[in-house]
Structure formats: C-alpha cells, structure tokens
Write a protein that holds these residues in place. Structure first.
Motif, PDB file in Angstrom:
ATOM      1  N   LEU A  47      -4.388 -13.890  -6.897  1.00  0.00           N
ATOM      2  CA  LEU A  47      -4.983 -12.763  -6.183  1.00  0.00           C
ATOM      3  C   LEU A  47      -3.910 -11.780  -5.726  1.00  0.00           C
ATOM      4  O   LEU A  47      -4.063 -10.565  -5.855  1.00  0.00           O
ATOM      5  N   MET A  48      -2.799 -12.311  -5.211  1.00  0.00           N
ATOM      6  CA  MET A  48      -1.713 -11.449  -4.751  1.00  0.00           C
ATOM      7  C   MET A  48      -1.093 -10.679  -5.914  1.00  0.00           C
ATOM      8  O   MET A  48      -0.787  -9.486  -5.796  1.00  0.00           O
ATOM      9  N   ASN A  49      -0.923 -11.347  -7.021  1.00  0.00           N
ATOM     10  CA  ASN A  49      -0.370 -10.669  -8.198  1.00  0.00           C
ATOM     11  C   ASN A  49      -1.299  -9.567  -8.686  1.00  0.00           C
ATOM     12  O   ASN A  49      -0.856  -8.486  -9.079  1.00  0.00           O
ATOM     13  N   GLU A  50      -2.595  -9.847  -8.653  1.00  0.00           N
ATOM     14  CA  GLU A  50      -3.582  -8.854  -9.082  1.00  0.00           C
ATOM     15  C   GLU A  50      -3.563  -7.648  -8.145  1.00  0.00           C
ATOM     16  O   GLU A  50      -3.604  -6.493  -8.585  1.00  0.00           O
ATOM     17  N   ALA A  51      -3.485  -7.922  -6.841  1.00  0.00           N
ATOM     18  CA  ALA A  51      -3.455  -6.832  -5.857  1.00  0.00           C
ATOM     19  C   ALA A  51      -2.213  -5.965  -6.044  1.00  0.00           C
ATOM     20  O   ALA A  51      -2.295  -4.728  -6.018  1.00  0.00           O
ATOM     21  N   LYS A  52      -1.075  -6.604  -6.225  1.00  0.00           N
ATOM     22  CA  LYS A  52       0.168  -5.840  -6.413  1.00  0.00           C
ATOM     23  C   LYS A  52       0.088  -4.977  -7.661  1.00  0.00           C
ATOM     24  O   LYS A  52       0.547  -3.824  -7.659  1.00  0.00           O
ATOM     25  N   GLU A  53      -0.507  -5.508  -8.723  1.00  0.00           N
ATOM     26  CA  GLU A  53      -0.633  -4.749  -9.962  1.00  0.00           C
ATOM     27  C   GLU A  53      -1.564  -3.549  -9.769  1.00  0.00           C
ATOM     28  O   GLU A  53      -1.254  -2.433 -10.195  1.00  0.00           O
ATOM     29  N   ILE A  54      -2.686  -3.756  -9.106  1.00  0.00           N
ATOM     30  CA  ILE A  54      -3.644  -2.669  -8.879  1.00  0.00           C
ATOM     31  C   ILE A  54      -3.021  -1.561  -8.048  1.00  0.00           C
ATOM     32  O   ILE A  54      -3.072  -0.378  -8.394  1.00  0.00           O
ATOM     33  N   PHE A  55      -2.386  -1.924  -6.931  1.00  0.00           N
ATOM     34  CA  PHE A  55      -1.880  -0.916  -6.005  1.00  0.00           C
ATOM     35  C   PHE A  55      -0.569  -0.292  -6.468  1.00  0.00           C
ATOM     36  O   PHE A  55      -0.188   0.775  -5.966  1.00  0.00           O
ATOM     37  N   SER A  56       0.114  -0.938  -7.429  1.00  0.00           N
ATOM     38  CA  SER A  56       1.336  -0.334  -7.977  1.00  0.00           C
ATOM     39  C   SER A  56       1.022   0.962  -8.722  1.00  0.00           C
ATOM     40  O   SER A  56       1.904   1.803  -8.916  1.00  0.00           O
ATOM     41  N   GLN A  57      -0.220   1.118  -9.119  1.00  0.00           N
ATOM     42  CA  GLN A  57      -0.637   2.303  -9.854  1.00  0.00           C
ATOM     43  C   GLN A  57      -1.232   3.377  -8.943  1.00  0.00           C
ATOM     44  O   GLN A  57      -1.691   4.412  -9.414  1.00  0.00           O
ATOM     45  N   LEU A  58      -1.224   3.101  -7.632  1.00  0.00           N
ATOM     46  CA  LEU A  58      -1.768   4.043  -6.661  1.00  0.00           C
ATOM     47  C   LEU A  58      -0.660   4.522  -5.729  1.00  0.00           C
ATOM     48  O   LEU A  58       0.427   3.945  -5.691  1.00  0.00           O
ATOM     49  N   SER A  59      -0.947   5.545  -4.963  1.00  0.00           N
ATOM     50  CA  SER A  59       0.096   6.185  -4.148  1.00  0.00           C
ATOM     51  C   SER A  59       0.168   5.665  -2.718  1.00  0.00           C
ATOM     52  O   SER A  59       0.989   6.131  -1.934  1.00  0.00           O
ATOM     53  N   TYR A  60      -0.660   4.700  -2.365  1.00  0.00           N
ATOM     54  CA  TYR A  60      -0.706   4.221  -0.993  1.00  0.00           C
ATOM     55  C   TYR A  60       0.464   3.298  -0.673  1.00  0.00           C
ATOM     56  O   TYR A  60       0.969   2.584  -1.541  1.00  0.00           O
ATOM     57  N   GLU A  61       0.863   3.289   0.603  1.00  0.00           N
ATOM     58  CA  GLU A  61       1.892   2.357   1.066  1.00  0.00           C
ATOM     59  C   GLU A  61       1.226   1.015   1.386  1.00  0.00           C
ATOM     60  O   GLU A  61       0.388   0.938   2.288  1.00  0.00           O
ATOM     61  N   THR A  62       1.602  -0.008   0.650  1.00  0.00           N
ATOM     62  CA  THR A  62       0.955  -1.307   0.801  1.00  0.00           C
ATOM     63  C   THR A  62       1.986  -2.433   0.809  1.00  0.00           C
ATOM     64  O   THR A  62       3.116  -2.275   0.335  1.00  0.00           O
ATOM     65  N   GLU A  63       1.557  -3.559   1.336  1.00  0.00           N
ATOM     66  CA  GLU A  63       2.361  -4.784   1.320  1.00  0.00           C
ATOM     67  C   GLU A  63       1.409  -5.963   1.162  1.00  0.00           C
ATOM     68  O   GLU A  63       0.324  -5.971   1.761  1.00  0.00           O
ATOM     69  N   PHE A  64       1.812  -6.958   0.373  1.00  0.00           N
ATOM     70  CA  PHE A  64       0.973  -8.138   0.185  1.00  0.00           C
ATOM     71  C   PHE A  64       1.778  -9.393   0.484  1.00  0.00           C
ATOM     72  O   PHE A  64       2.877  -9.581  -0.037  1.00  0.00           O
ATOM     73  N   ILE A  65       1.222 -10.211   1.359  1.00  0.00           N
ATOM     74  CA  ILE A  65       1.903 -11.408   1.842  1.00  0.00           C
ATOM     75  C   ILE A  65       1.150 -12.634   1.350  1.00  0.00           C
ATOM     76  O   ILE A  65      -0.023 -12.826   1.712  1.00  0.00           O
ATOM     77  N   GLU A  66       1.796 -13.448   0.539  1.00  0.00           N
ATOM     78  CA  GLU A  66       1.188 -14.688   0.069  1.00  0.00           C
ATOM     79  C   GLU A  66       1.461 -15.782   1.091  1.00  0.00           C
ATOM     80  O   GLU A  66       2.588 -16.243   1.250  1.00  0.00           O
TER      81      GLU A  66
END
Length: 296
Positions: free
Chosen positions: A75-94
């Motif tokens: 799930l974390m890998n999927e989220a990082k991949e999705i948001f890497s293509q967007l301009s928002y500032e994000t962080e994902f913590i496993e």
C-alpha cells in the motif's frame, strides 16, 4: 503475496472507494462546515494507497500537505507511486499505528474506514488527538453498517426479502462482542470523541447515492455495476448452505436466523444483475471536532 490482508486488496480499494462521496459535498464540508481557508498539515491514520489524500488535497487551500501512515508495504509503495506523479507535498510512513508515536505537529488527523478494523478504537482516536496542535481537528470517515444496509432499493423485489435488518443488526452486535471491532463505529464516534474531550463535536452523513440506471450510458453502467458487485452487493453465496449457515451460527445467529440470512443473500445474488434498477447509499458517517490541549 503479502501477509497483510489489505496489501492484497489494492485493486478492490481503488475500484470501490468512489462509491462513497461526492466531491462537491466534501468541498462544502471543507469550506462551509470546517472553514478551512488556509493551508493545513494532514495526518491520515490507516491511509491505504492515499485515497483520502487524493480526495481532499485538490479541495484544500494550496500549500496543504498530507502524511499517510499504514503498515502495508504494498500500500505504501502504491501511494508513493501515485503521489510521485502529482505536485502535492506528501510523506508516507510504513508503520503499525498501534505502536507509532507521532510529534504533535499536524493541523488535522483523519481516518477513513479504518477504525472499524481496530479492537480499541478509543486508543487510536487518542493517538489522533495527540498528533494535532492546539485547536487542531480530528475527522473520522467511518461506516455505519446497519444504516448502510437500510439504504438499498432493488426494483421489483421487497427489500425484506434481500435485507434482513434485524438479523444483520444482531450479527454485527455479536461480531463486536466476539472480536471487539465495530462495523457501526461511524454512528458511535460522536459519543467517543466527546468522551475523550474533543470539543465542538459534529457528525455529517455522506450524500453519495449510487443509481444503477438502465438509461445511463453502457460504459458508466458497466463500471458502476462492477464496482457494486465488488463492494459485495449481490455476491453469490456458497453452494454449500450448511457451510454458510454454520459460519453464521458460529458468529452468534440461531440456526433459523442463519438459514433466513442464507435465503436472503441467495435471493439478492439471483435477482441483482446488470439489468437491474438499483439505488444504494453507503451512508458513511463523518464525525469531527476540535482538540484543545489545555483541556486534555
């Protein structure tokens, strides 16, 4: 294959979450109810692939940030991949949310269809409260299963033949006694939040109503029907009725109740197809309030 159940349900999550909310209603909540008019830092407990971030960030003031926590590596890998293509500032913590301790630096802590899977939701809500600044908010988007089950209409059949509300209510209550997890947590949260000291507690209901309309275009109808089936509407019951009923009896139903539920689900599966007229409102509850550190 991951041992974590939800790591193996990414496609299901992607295919069904859109059944729950209208963007214009979320925008109304943000602007008119929660009055969020400046950038905020959001922390999402049990974020999955970042669904709630994808819904909220486009509606929030520019500069808002999103942090997601989940123990599912896929799930974390999927989220990082999705948001890497967007301009928002994000962080994902496993991380396992049961164990993690977070700094009190966020403006809003949210959850989506997460607390129903938790044995001690009160403890997690307290963690959410402890992660937001003074006058920050906690917002929980959670289901109310029995309310959900009352919000069907399948044209041409009496609802009582496919939805046994009394039996289902008992089943959900027995499941909670047995497992400690509540599928009705959405309707309980306003009380829990207030008891924990959250101020200005409120609760709204999602206005999303899904209409399988036989006059809609073919592609839209197919997409909606497929999503509804994947969500569990009219799913085929086991051919072995004794296995099905024994499972329900193990969950607290009497033999008569279990047989009646088998018949109801079998009828639903038989009657519901892509030529049906069906109206379905998921009835998600959205509970929220303000955290005052001086009162905690």
């Amino acid at each position: 294959m991951s041992k974590y159940y939800w790591d193996n349900k990414i496609e299901y999550l992607k295919n069904t979450r859109w059944l729950y909310y209208n963007d214009d209603y979320l925008e109304f909540l943000i602007q008119r109810v929660w009055k969020i008019h400046k950038p905020v830092k959001i922390i999402d407990y049990g974020c999955g692939f970042g669904y709630l971030g994808l819904k909220l960030l486009p509606l929030l003031p520019p500069g808002s940030t999103y942090t997601g926590i989940d123990k599912g590596s896929a799930l974390m890998n999927e989220a990082k991949e999705i948001f890497s293509q967007l301009s928002y500032e994000t962080e994902f913590i496993e991380s396992d949310i049961e164990d993690i301790e977070l700094e009190r630096k966020y403006d809003i802590a949210v959850s989506h269809a997460f607390l129903l899977h938790i044995v001690d939701p009160k403890r997690i809500v307290q963690k959410m409260m402890d992660s937001v600044r003074d006058n920050g908010m906690v917002i929980c988007f959670e289901p109310h299963w029995i309310g959900n089950m009352a919000n069907y209409y399948l044209d041409g059949i009496e609802l009582s033949k496919v939805i046994q509300l009394g039996v289902l209510q008992k089943l959900y209550e027995e499941d909670m006694k047995r497992t400690g997890k509540s599928g009705n947590i959405g309707i309980q949260l306003p009380v829990l939040l207030s008891q924990l000291g959250v101020r200005n507690v409120g609760c709204r209901v999602s206005d999303k109503v899904n209409f399988l309309d036989q006059n809609m275009d073919t592609s839209s109808k197919h997409m909606l029907f497929s999503a509804l089936k994947e969500e569990g509407l009219g799913q085929q019951t086991s051919d072995d009725s004794s296995e099905f009923t024994n499972n329900l009896m193990a969950r607290g139903l009497t033999e008569a109740e279990a047989r009646k539920q088998y018949e109801a689900e079998s009828t639903f599966a038989k009657e519901f197809d892509d030529e049906s007229w069906l109206v379905y409102a998921p009835n998600m509850k959205i509970s929220f309030g303000t955290v005052s550190i001086k009162d905690s």
